[in-house]
Design an enzyme around this catalytic site. Structure first.
Site, mmCIF file in Angstrom:
data_model
loop_
_atom_site.group_PDB
_atom_site.id
_atom_site.type_symbol
_atom_site.label_atom_id
_atom_site.label_comp_id
_atom_site.label_asym_id
_atom_site.label_seq_id
_atom_site.Cartn_x
_atom_site.Cartn_y
_atom_site.Cartn_z
ATOM 1 N N ARG A 51 0.866 -1.180 0.000
ATOM 2 C CA ARG A 51 0.000 0.000 0.000
ATOM 3 C C ARG A 51 0.902 1.228 0.000
ATOM 4 O O ARG A 51 2.123 1.110 0.057
ATOM 5 C CB ARG A 51 -1.032 -0.017 1.149
ATOM 6 N N GLY A 52 0.255 2.401 -0.069
ATOM 7 C CA GLY A 52 1.041 3.632 -0.230
ATOM 8 C C GLY A 52 1.148 3.913 -1.721
ATOM 9 O O GLY A 52 1.483 3.010 -2.507
ATOM 10 N N ALA A 53 0.888 5.168 -2.094
ATOM 11 C CA ALA A 53 0.731 5.478 -3.525
ATOM 12 C C ALA A 53 1.924 5.042 -4.397
ATOM 13 O O ALA A 53 1.721 4.308 -5.385
ATOM 14 C CB ALA A 53 0.433 6.969 -3.677
ATOM 15 N N ARG A 88 -7.317 -0.468 -6.815
ATOM 16 C CA ARG A 88 -7.612 0.541 -5.784
ATOM 17 C C ARG A 88 -7.863 1.865 -6.505
ATOM 18 O O ARG A 88 -7.153 2.190 -7.451
ATOM 19 C CB ARG A 88 -6.468 0.681 -4.763
ATOM 20 N N GLN A 199 -2.052 2.438 10.071
ATOM 21 C CA GLN A 199 -0.766 2.451 9.339
ATOM 22 C C GLN A 199 0.286 3.281 10.066
ATOM 23 O O GLN A 199 1.483 3.039 9.929
ATOM 24 C CB GLN A 199 -0.945 3.016 7.916
ATOM 25 N N ASP A 240 -1.903 10.758 -1.912
ATOM 26 C CA ASP A 240 -2.223 9.735 -2.910
ATOM 27 C C ASP A 240 -2.575 10.341 -4.262
ATOM 28 O O ASP A 240 -2.565 9.653 -5.287
ATOM 29 C CB ASP A 240 -3.369 8.861 -2.422
ATOM 30 N N ASN A 250 -5.336 12.699 0.670
ATOM 31 C CA ASN A 250 -4.482 11.782 1.447
ATOM 32 C C ASN A 250 -5.359 11.024 2.435
ATOM 33 O O ASN A 250 -6.589 11.228 2.513
ATOM 34 C CB ASN A 250 -3.378 12.574 2.174
ATOM 35 N N LYS A 251 -4.752 10.156 3.197
ATOM 36 C CA LYS A 251 -5.467 9.314 4.171
ATOM 37 C C LYS A 251 -6.434 10.144 5.003
ATOM 38 O O LYS A 251 -6.094 11.236 5.458
ATOM 39 C CB LYS A 251 -4.432 8.626 5.059
HETATM 40 O O1 MRU Z 1 -4.537 3.371 2.315
HETATM 41 P P1 MRU Z 1 -3.035 3.497 2.260
HETATM 42 O O2 MRU Z 1 -2.338 2.915 3.430
HETATM 43 O O3 MRU Z 1 -2.478 3.043 0.943
HETATM 44 O O4 MRU Z 1 -2.828 5.070 2.332
HETATM 45 C C1 MRU Z 1 -1.549 5.582 2.271
HETATM 46 C C2 MRU Z 1 -1.525 7.025 2.479
HETATM 47 O O5 MRU Z 1 -2.513 7.695 2.653
HETATM 48 C C3 MRU Z 1 -0.183 7.661 2.375
HETATM 49 O O6 MRU Z 1 -0.164 8.845 3.119
HETATM 50 C C4 MRU Z 1 0.092 7.988 0.928
HETATM 51 O O7 MRU Z 1 -0.014 6.884 0.103
HETATM 52 C C5 MRU Z 1 1.337 8.686 0.778
HETATM 53 S S1 MRU Z 1 2.531 7.782 -0.099
HETATM 54 C C6 MRU Z 1 4.078 7.946 0.447
#
Ligand code: MRU
Length: 356
Positions: A51-53, A88, A199, A240, A250-251
């Site tokens: 996970r993470g963009a 996703r 996370q 993201d 973002n999250k």
């Molecule tokens: O749902 P996730 O865990 O994939 O969300 C991740 C985030 O929101 C991060 O802040 C984002 O991807 C930043 S990437 C370095």
């Protein structure tokens, strides 16, 4: 970055399989998982083993490699590309990486296509690592400014995991932190737990511990009072999808942190590689916001006294819950965007000044 003293990247290709660190098992178990076909790659993204963009983008790129390995007919590759893009919805890096792979493969002969795919996927990952390193060097200047005035530990608040585990290496929001730490600047990180999947607690605190960076996990609603008390010098978060007007997706919970930072005059920075910029969507209402299973809210997973992982229900059995995974922070609350090319204002003028 390091886990138990050993250097890792989050994804690599070895003996015809893609290897990932299964992030659903952290922090209690460190398990390397093999992805052998495109279905595995789609599943790893959907279930958030990765996970993470930027890492989702890297995994999708290697997903195309796995598709080519299975069947190098263009129809199968295109079908696989669609499945990967749909795995996703919010992080733009996913679509960006798949489109880049498809463009690179168009017109390539079947006897060369696997080599070309592999080289391009590796290039996407190497480039992300380099970009994240540069984000760190650029963001370091802002930490240094604070340290030079304060001459004491710099307290940085971050949300979710925009660490090296969310990228290929270094992280986005954490890269300036890692660079400052390497330079000997005393840093302490406030880590938002980041409900519902935690996370922040499970991944950000874990990776900072492994790099020996002091950090404290806080409940998601604690940042406001810490800011009022002067215990936060700056916020750095990831994203993201950032629109060309500087609005930052973002999250979920990032927006509330930005509002609190704004009210308390605390710099709020967003760190991103250019692969996270969405140049097409103009209005934040059009960003697809992922809604995940409400079970992520109603159930909590942890380790019991016998060292066994258990999942328990914490809500009333018959309560409804809603699980929106992202929110959008309007550009006016963002002090600056830290990119691989430098720091700019969160605006079309700022972004175009660096990238167009
Ligand atoms: O749902 P996730 O865990 O994939 O969300 C991740 C985030 O929101 C991060 O802040 C984002 O991807 C930043 S990437 C370095």
């Amino acid at each position: 970055m390091k886990i138990e003293g050993k250097e890792y990247r989050t994804i690599w290709f070895e003996e015809n399989v893609v290897k990932i660190i299964n992030q659903t098992k952290l922090p209690h178990q460190f398990i390397i998982k093999e992805l052998t076909n495109v279905k595995d790659a789609v599943n790893a993204i959907k279930t958030m083993e990765v996970r993470g963009a930027p890492l989702i983008g890297g995994t999708a790129a290697y997903g195309i490699v796995l598709a080519v390995q299975e069947n190098n007919k263009s129809e199968y590759i295109k079908e696989s590309a669609t499945k990967l893009i749909q795995s996703r919805p919010t992080a733009i890096n996913l679509k960006w990486a798949v489109n880049r792979m498809i463009k690179k493969l168009s017109g390539i002969n079947t006897d060369q296509i696997l080599d070309v795919a592999l080289t391009e996927a590796k290039e996407i990952c190497d480039e992300d690592e380099k970009f994240c390193e540069n984000i760190g060097l650029n963001g370091l200047k802002k930490i240094e400014e604070i340290y030079n005035k304060k001459k004491d530990t710099v307290n940085i608040l971050t949300h979710c995991n925009a660490g090296w585990l969310a990228t290929i290496n270094w992280g986005t929001a954490t890269s300036p932190i890692y660079h400052a730490h390497k330079k000997g600047i005393p840093i302490h990180v406030w880590v938002d737990e980041t409900r519902p999947r935690n996370q922040g607690a499970n991944l950000t605190s874990y990776e900072l511990n492994e790099e020996e960076i002091p950090n404290t996990i806080i409940a998601d609603n604690t940042g406001g009072i810490l800011m009022q008390r002067g215990e936060v010098d700056m916020c750095i978060v990831g994203t993201d999808r950032t629109l060309s007007n500087g609005d930052v997706c973002n999250k979920v919970g990032t927006y509330l942190k930005a509002l609190a930072a704004y009210d308390n005059n605390i710099p709020f920075y967003v760190a991103l590689p250019s692969s996270t910029i969405d140049w097409e969507i103009k209005d934040k209402k059009d960003i697809p916001i992922e809604e995940r299973n409400s079970e992520e809210l109603s159930h909590v997973e942890g380790i019991d006294e016998n060292n066994e992982i258990k999942k328990v229900l914490i809500y009333p059995n018959n309560s409804k819950a809603m699980n929106l995974a992202f929110d959008v922070t309007p550009a006016k609350y963002v002090t600056g965007l830290i990119t691989e090319k430098g720091i700019c204002e969160a605006s079309e003028k700022g972004l175009k000044g660096l990238f167009k």
